[in-house]
Design a protein around this motif. Structure first.
Motif, PDB file in Angstrom:
ATOM      1  N   VAL A 183      49.591  42.147  24.180  1.00  0.00           N
ATOM      2  CA  VAL A 183      48.065  42.259  23.197  1.00  0.00           C
ATOM      3  C   VAL A 183      46.917  42.352  23.643  1.00  0.00           C
ATOM      4  N   LEU A 184      47.052  41.225  25.019  1.00  0.00           N
ATOM      5  CA  LEU A 184      46.107  40.543  25.869  1.00  0.00           C
ATOM      6  C   LEU A 184      45.777  41.255  26.625  1.00  0.00           C
ATOM      7  N   ALA A 185      46.705  41.947  27.425  1.00  0.00           N
ATOM      8  CA  ALA A 185      46.549  42.457  28.311  1.00  0.00           C
ATOM      9  C   ALA A 185      46.174  44.239  28.100  1.00  0.00           C
ATOM     10  N   THR A 186      46.855  44.325  27.122  1.00  0.00           N
ATOM     11  CA  THR A 186      45.921  45.589  26.849  1.00  0.00           C
ATOM     12  C   THR A 186      44.357  45.783  25.999  1.00  0.00           C
ATOM     13  N   ARG A 187      44.095  44.457  25.196  1.00  0.00           N
ATOM     14  CA  ARG A 187      43.500  44.919  24.376  1.00  0.00           C
ATOM     15  C   ARG A 187      42.032  43.588  24.578  1.00  0.00           C
ATOM     16  N   PHE A 188      42.467  42.985  25.167  1.00  0.00           N
ATOM     17  CA  PHE A 188      41.766  41.727  25.795  1.00  0.00           C
ATOM     18  C   PHE A 188      41.349  42.409  26.810  1.00  0.00           C
ATOM     19  N   THR A 189      40.796  43.162  27.879  1.00  0.00           N
ATOM     20  CA  THR A 189      40.345  42.964  29.280  1.00  0.00           C
ATOM     21  C   THR A 189      39.493  43.007  29.397  1.00  0.00           C
ATOM     22  N   PRO A 190      39.340  42.698  30.946  1.00  0.00           N
ATOM     23  CA  PRO A 190      37.619  42.273  31.069  1.00  0.00           C
ATOM     24  C   PRO A 190      37.082  43.826  30.932  1.00  0.00           C
ATOM     25  N   GLU A 191      37.308  44.566  31.142  1.00  0.00           N
ATOM     26  CA  GLU A 191      36.650  45.842  30.688  1.00  0.00           C
ATOM     27  C   GLU A 191      36.622  46.412  29.226  1.00  0.00           C
ATOM     28  N   ARG A 192      36.908  45.652  28.293  1.00  0.00           N
ATOM     29  CA  ARG A 192      36.540  45.256  26.658  1.00  0.00           C
ATOM     30  C   ARG A 192      35.349  44.341  26.872  1.00  0.00           C
ATOM     31  N   GLY A 193      35.438  43.773  28.082  1.00  0.00           N
ATOM     32  CA  GLY A 193      34.367  42.710  27.747  1.00  0.00           C
ATOM     33  C   GLY A 193      34.381  41.324  27.559  1.00  0.00           C
ATOM     34  N   PHE A 194      35.717  41.320  27.311  1.00  0.00           N
ATOM     35  CA  PHE A 194      36.548  39.985  27.291  1.00  0.00           C
ATOM     36  C   PHE A 194      37.384  39.458  28.493  1.00  0.00           C
ATOM     37  N   VAL A 195      37.035  37.779  28.523  1.00  0.00           N
ATOM     38  CA  VAL A 195      37.315  37.423  29.462  1.00  0.00           C
ATOM     39  C   VAL A 195      38.420  36.183  28.799  1.00  0.00           C
ATOM     40  N   THR A 196      39.769  36.140  29.282  1.00  0.00           N
ATOM     41  CA  THR A 196      40.914  35.264  29.475  1.00  0.00           C
ATOM     42  C   THR A 196      41.040  34.136  30.301  1.00  0.00           C
ATOM     43  N   GLU A 197      41.616  33.202  30.398  1.00  0.00           N
ATOM     44  CA  GLU A 197      42.278  31.596  31.086  1.00  0.00           C
ATOM     45  C   GLU A 197      42.969  31.093  29.973  1.00  0.00           C
ATOM     46  N   SER A 198      43.747  30.982  31.148  1.00  0.00           N
ATOM     47  CA  SER A 198      44.991  30.136  30.532  1.00  0.00           C
ATOM     48  C   SER A 198      45.217  28.801  31.834  1.00  0.00           C
ATOM     49  N   ARG A 199      45.950  27.930  30.561  1.00  0.00           N
ATOM     50  CA  ARG A 199      46.804  26.961  31.666  1.00  0.00           C
ATOM     51  C   ARG A 199      48.469  26.859  31.641  1.00  0.00           C
ATOM     52  N   ARG A 200      48.733  26.679  32.035  1.00  0.00           N
ATOM     53  CA  ARG A 200      50.988  26.293  31.814  1.00  0.00           C
ATOM     54  C   ARG A 200      50.893  24.989  31.852  1.00  0.00           C
ATOM     55  N   GLY A 201      52.224  25.114  31.951  1.00  0.00           N
ATOM     56  CA  GLY A 201      52.409  23.975  32.037  1.00  0.00           C
ATOM     57  C   GLY A 201      52.022  22.605  30.195  1.00  0.00           C
ATOM     58  N   GLY A 202      52.409  21.232  30.382  1.00  0.00           N
ATOM     59  CA  GLY A 202      52.089  20.827  29.190  1.00  0.00           C
ATOM     60  C   GLY A 202      50.887  20.413  29.357  1.00  0.00           C
ATOM     61  N   GLY A 203      50.621  20.591  28.186  1.00  0.00           N
ATOM     62  CA  GLY A 203      48.660  20.739  27.346  1.00  0.00           C
ATOM     63  C   GLY A 203      48.399  22.517  27.519  1.00  0.00           C
ATOM     64  N   GLY A 204      49.256  22.974  28.024  1.00  0.00           N
ATOM     65  CA  GLY A 204      49.260  24.334  28.120  1.00  0.00           C
ATOM     66  C   GLY A 204      48.010  25.629  27.007  1.00  0.00           C
ATOM     67  N   TYR A 205      47.358  26.522  27.424  1.00  0.00           N
ATOM     68  CA  TYR A 205      46.593  27.014  26.901  1.00  0.00           C
ATOM     69  C   TYR A 205      46.428  28.047  26.769  1.00  0.00           C
ATOM     70  N   ILE A 206      45.835  29.320  25.788  1.00  0.00           N
ATOM     71  CA  ILE A 206      45.337  30.439  26.524  1.00  0.00           C
ATOM     72  C   ILE A 206      43.351  30.718  25.657  1.00  0.00           C
ATOM     73  N   ARG A 207      42.810  30.844  26.435  1.00  0.00           N
ATOM     74  CA  ARG A 207      41.696  31.174  26.057  1.00  0.00           C
ATOM     75  C   ARG A 207      41.509  32.672  25.885  1.00  0.00           C
ATOM     76  N   VAL A 208      39.867  32.916  25.051  1.00  0.00           N
ATOM     77  CA  VAL A 208      39.511  33.976  25.156  1.00  0.00           C
ATOM     78  C   VAL A 208      38.028  34.228  24.775  1.00  0.00           C
TER      79      VAL A 208
END
Lengths: 152, 152
Positions: B44-69
């Motif tokens: 979903v993130l790769a197909t809909r929340f792309t930079p081209e569509r004006g979104f920025v996503t960042e993420s972190r792995r490991g314990g306490g990981g997350y995805i931010r949009v």
DNA sequence: TATAATAAGGTCAGGGAAGGTCAAACAGCT
DNA sequence: AGCTGTTTGACCTTCCCTGACCTTATTATA
């Protein structure tokens, strides 16, 4: 007055359309309902639910795919668009701009839209040699007007 | 209105985004909420929340990981037009449509105008082989947007 | 302090589920 | 027979979704 399969399917869609104003159909389902090949649905749509006749169809592939059919909000523009899309020689810049101006005067498009259309159909915007340029112009203008025919 | 899983998740994120301006999600949690594989979230993130569509996503792995949009800043129409007119490789259909959608969200163009632009920049509307098609698309879209920036 | 365990998220190929296209066969007229 | 419109089937493209495997960060432990 024989009732072909295509006629039956056309009626089916028309009746749904009359009932709900918009039809969302699954190609495979409809085909199964009439015991025919799925591509038969495409045939019906292509021959009967055309812009000339004032219809708009859109579709999506893949899982959760669909085909939607409805009546165009402005069938007049749809007819103009259809004519452009079928013009074998395309359209030159002068006639195109005249056409856009007539659409503007008729209130089919507003000033900003007309300005955009004029810009898009300029020689330099298309930037191709003749006779290709006139063809692309006709297709682009036709596509644009077709899109407008479906907008409120 | 088909509503696939991907559509539902997209809506979920969009609604969070509208509510809070920024979404921080846990991939596994969201996946569990929708009863799907975690990688579906990536889809979903790769197909809909792309930079081209004006979104920025960042993420972190490991314990306490997350995805931010979050949403990226809105584009400026004059700049876009200029860039398009100078793009040496033109622009592909997907990015072009994403760009138009961003302009619409930013209020730079209204629905009808966006619909026109999408129609004009369709593969079939231009109807040329690559790489010519992408070039013509860029010129036409650039000319149209430029015309708009001149208006008003 | 290393090291191991754990807890995230990332990637990618592949299968499945739609709809699209096109040429060829077919049916009904004239 | 020839023409027009209908119908099909084989093959294609697009989109969705998952599972197996990989990378990274934190935390517990020797």
């Amino acid at each position: 007055m024989s009732m072909t399969l295509a006629d039956a399917i056309e009626r089916h869609i028309l009746s749904q359309l009359a009932q709900f104003g918009e039809v969302a159909l699954q190609r495979v389902e409809l085909a199964r309902l009439y015991g025919c090949a799925p591509s038969q649905i495409n045939y019906v749509l292509a021959t009967r639910f055309t812009p000339e006749r004032g219809f708009v169809t859109e579709s999506r592939r893949g899982g959760g795919g669909y085909i939607r059919v409805r009546r165009a909000a402005h069938p007049e523009i749809g007819r103009i668009a259809a004519a452009l899309l079928e013009a074998p020689d395309g359209i030159a810049q002068g006639p195109a701009h005249a056409l856009i101006e007539r659409c503007r005067e008729a209130g089919l498009v507003v000033d900003r839209e007309a300005a955009m259309l004029v810009a898009v159909t300029r020689r330099e915007a298309i930037g191709l040699p003749l006779p290709l340029r006139d063809l692309v112009r006709a297709r682009c203008l036709g596509a644009a007007l077709l899109a407008l025919s479906d907008e409120e």
